[in-house]
Design an enzyme around this catalytic site. Structure first.
Site, mmCIF file in Angstrom:
data_model
loop_
_atom_site.group_PDB
_atom_site.id
_atom_site.type_symbol
_atom_site.label_atom_id
_atom_site.label_comp_id
_atom_site.label_asym_id
_atom_site.label_seq_id
_atom_site.Cartn_x
_atom_site.Cartn_y
_atom_site.Cartn_z
ATOM 1 N N GLU A 1 28.940 -10.601 -0.178
ATOM 2 C CA GLU A 1 29.777 -10.923 -1.324
ATOM 3 C C GLU A 1 29.509 -9.932 -2.460
ATOM 4 O OE1 GLU A 1 32.199 -12.698 -1.765
ATOM 5 O OE2 GLU A 1 32.385 -13.087 -3.907
ATOM 6 N N LYS B 1 -3.827 -4.097 -15.111
ATOM 7 C CA LYS B 1 -3.699 -2.676 -15.435
ATOM 8 C C LYS B 1 -3.046 -2.009 -14.230
ATOM 9 C CE LYS B 1 -6.030 1.253 -17.567
ATOM 10 N NZ LYS B 1 -4.937 2.098 -17.295
ATOM 11 N N CYS C 1 -7.148 11.812 28.326
ATOM 12 C CA CYS C 1 -7.232 10.538 27.603
ATOM 13 C C CYS C 1 -8.651 9.982 27.716
ATOM 14 C CB CYS C 1 -6.235 9.548 28.188
ATOM 15 S SG CYS C 1 -6.417 7.880 27.526
#
Ligand code: IVH
Length: 692
Positions: free
Chosen positions: A37, A123, A418
């Site tokens: 809308e 702050k 790996c």
């Protein structure tokens, strides 16, 4: 040509409504209307302004972006200087008491006099800004600069949704609202991810990102980097009735429609300040933005005036800081971690350092490109940052402290295999990350692979969620998806929070998944870059799995919509012996599908590509995609000249702009639904014709 009165009124009403909705959405965080809308109202106003350019006003919500780049930032003199705050060095609770003692002393109060009332607030770790509103309209935004002279950054500040272009209610003739511009942590992470992906400079922290953004010359760049704002004071003003207290001032500013931080309190005497300091310390990590402490201010404005300031620092205010979120330490070594998708992330092993409230020994280095860009080397002194729950990260080396010659780090040379499964590590030319090629075989990737495999759009095994997968993998009960089909009732029922009944249900779901389609099976394998649509294309094109597994890169590229990236990752996947092994086991376990389906593309929308962007009012992205694909259409992620339609929802971004630029038809959800309905009708018609 005079503008008809009703048009003028309508534009005014639209502007009012949109500004009100903006305030509700961006400042109050309480949207009042659905996005769709809002978009409709916005577009209506845009159209009115297009046909009657004289209607365009500086405060129109349509005017946030679109200004031309500034040639240079112009100096602005602050009529009322922008001060700084003294930092209390004593960070214990005594700091607040010391401040109170100084204030009482300066005011010549005796112990018998009543306590001084203070306001405590946060702050914020951003940059100070002064927003000048004349008759309620934002006319100028200036940075603090040296406090006397700052820079005009109006063009960028106008793009900040949280900064109202027009004040609400009874706006004074003139008011300069002062506060902090900052970038939320999530916006910062997103920005850096985008910068990283584009091979551009990443920012070290949200404050730098905010400062860099607001000083951009081109407002279009600024508009893409969302900034936020909190007001905490005022500068020059005319016709503004100054409230009696600082707390009253914050309320008045909120009443004018500018964001004021909710975390604030008024305390008689210093004890409440001590409590506030402690409460915020506990909250700090959960705040969506960075703070570096809290600020105390004498609440009564009259007392503030009486106290005045020394050099640039008011006697009536003090900052009480928290431990820093950035520290310096030694980079001892670089290791890698294998993520759930096989990505190897370099991890810095650090000399333990206390930062952001915890002791940090590991920090992420993201990837090789980041290491190169920052030029971080093992043995360096580095800046480590830990803010909130974000993983600690190495910001960069302290080059002045580098001793001797240190070697550049090369991930692929250090980790050719790996570390988890031994498969080789590959890095595609156009990619920043190195990956383990082990796929389904690598334990680090198993859990993710299993979850993907059993997903609703893949093999659709209901009940195989994260908790179960974790237990199955950690207990070494399941290593590959093929193992799922060997599970027995006893093993399953012995899992935590898994009774006989759920175990039986899960077994039935696994059993059911044996009967699948080739497209689902290909998708379930989790080949990089092969999503649901590509899996379907591959299945359609090759008809059977063996043909697909035998295809080389060229053959793969013959599939419509399959480019070099997909072709390569697909070929790489099937080249890995471990993956072939798992596939054979799955087939041996009885997973099957109808082979040799014909290559067909007879949908009524076939050949039409749709791009979805933004949030649609009723359809989810998946639902829209499914409906388009059902009728033979394609859904793509990027807009090109060949795109048939761009379906735009609310908050549609660059894709919408691209479509406009290329002249691709843009439709909304309602138009899409109409189109689908029409196409479906035609399809139905054709089917009935054919059956006659
Ligand atoms: S008031 C009274 N309030 O800190 C002096 N400043 O050192 C005027 N800052 O440049 C500033 N949070 O950017 C004030 N709640 C807060 C603040 C704050 C952050 C920053 C501000 C200023 C610096 C002063």
């Amino acid at each position: 040509m005079a503008i008809p009165i009703d048009v003028r009124e309508r534009a005014g009403a639209l502007r009012e409504a949109l500004l009100r909705h903006d305030h509700a959405y961006y400042v109050l965080d309480a949207p009042t209307i659905p996005d769709a809308e809002y978009d409709r109202l916005f577009r209506e106003l845009q159209q009115l302004e297009e046909s009657h350019p004289e209607l365009r006003s500086a405060d129109s919500p349509t005017q946030r972006v679109g200004g031309a780049p500034a040639p240079d930032l112009v100096a602005v003199r602050h009529a009322v200087p922008m001060l700084s705050i003294r930092t209390e060095t004593d960070v214990t609770a005594d700091g607040a008491r010391a401040f109170d003692a100084r204030v009482r002393n300066a005011l010549a109060l005796t112990p018998e006099d009543p306590p001084v009332s203070y306001l405590a607030e946060l702050k914020f770790d951003g940059l100070a800004i002064s927003l000048r509103y004349e008759h309620g309209i934002l006319v100028r935004a200036a940075t603090r600069g040296d406090g006397e002279t700052g820079e005009d950054v109006t063009h960028n500040v106008r793009t900040i949704r949280e900064v109202p272009l027009r004040l609400q209610g009874n706006a004074p003739e003139l008011i300069e609202i002062r506060g902090e511009l900052y970038m939320r942590r999530d916006a910062f992470e997103k920005l850096n991810a985008r910068q990283r992906a584009a091979g551009e400079k990443v920012f070290v922290n949200p404050r730098n990102a905010a400062a860099g953004t607001v000083r951009q010359l081109d407002p279009r760049v600024a508009a893409r980097r969302p900034l936020s704002f909190f007001a905490y004071g005022t500068g020059q003003s005319t016709g503004f009735e100054m409230p009696d207290t600082q707390a009253g001032l914050l309320d008045a500013l909120a009443g004018l429609g500018v964001p004021v931080c909710e975390h604030r309190t008024v305390s008689p005497g210093p004890e409440g300040l001590v409590a506030f300091h402690a409460r915020i310390a506990a909250l700090r990590d959960q705040l969506p933005y960075d703070i570096d402490g809290v600020v105390y201010k004498v609440n009564r404005i009259a007392l503030q005036r009486e106290l005045g300031f020394v050099s640039r620092e008011p006697r009536w205010s003090v900052a009480h800081k928290y431990p820093a979120q950035e520290e310096i330490t030694r980079l001892v070594d670089i290791d890698v971690q294998v993520g759930r998708t096989g990505a190897l992330t370099p991890v810095a092993r650090l000399q333990p350092v206390f930062v952001g409230g915890v002791t940090v020994t590991n920090a992420t280095l993201h990837n090789q490109d980041e290491i190169d860009r920052k030029d971080v080397r093992i043995g360096d002194w580095v800046i480590v940052r830990r803010a909130g729950d974000v993983i600690p990260e190495v910001v960069g080396p302290v080059l002045e402290r580098r001793e001797g010659t240190l070697e550049r780090f090369d991930l692929l040379a250090r980790f050719p295999n790996c570390p988890v499964c031994g498969s080789h590590v590959v890095r595609a030319e156009d990619e920043a990350v190195a990956r383990c090629s082990g796929g389904l075989f690598c334990p680090a990737q198993r859990k993710q692979a299993l979850l993907h495999f059993s997903g609703r759009r893949a093999m659709d095994i209901e009940g195989l969620g994260e908790k179960v997968v974790d237990q199955l993998v950690d207990g070494a009960i399941v290593r590959t998806p093929a193992d799922l089909y060997r599970l027995g009732l006893v093993a399953l029922a012995s899992l935590e929070r898994m009774g006989k009944k759920s175990a039986r249900n899960l077994l039935a779901a696994i059993e059911k998944s044996r009967d699948t389609t080739l497209a689902r099976f290909i998708f379930a394998l989790g080949i990089r870059n092969v999503g649901e649509t590509t899996a379907r294309d591959l299945a359609r094109h090759f008809g059977g799995l063996d043909a697909l597994m035998a295809a080389d890169i060229d053959a793969l590229q013959n599939v419509p919509d399959v480019g070099p990236v997909v072709a390569r990752s697909t070929a790489e996947f099937f080249a890995e012996p471990h993956n072939r092994e798992v596939i054979e086991q799955l087939r041996a376990a009885g997973v099957h599908w109808p082979e040799g389906e014909p290559v067909m593309a007879t949908g009524i929308l076939s050949g039409k590509t749709f791009v979805l962007t933004g949030a649609l009012p009723t359809l989810t992205r998946d639902a829209a995609k499914a409906r388009i694909e059902k009728l033979g259409g394609k859904v793509s992620g990027s807009v090109s000249k060949k795109t048939g339609y761009v379906v735009a929802g609310s908050e549609a971004g660059s894709k919408l702009a691209k479509a406009q630029e290329l002249g691709v038809p843009i439709i909304d959800e309602a138009q899409l639904l109409a189109l689908l309905q029409a196409a479906d009708g035609t399809a139905e018609h054709l089917r009935s014709q054919a059956s006659k």
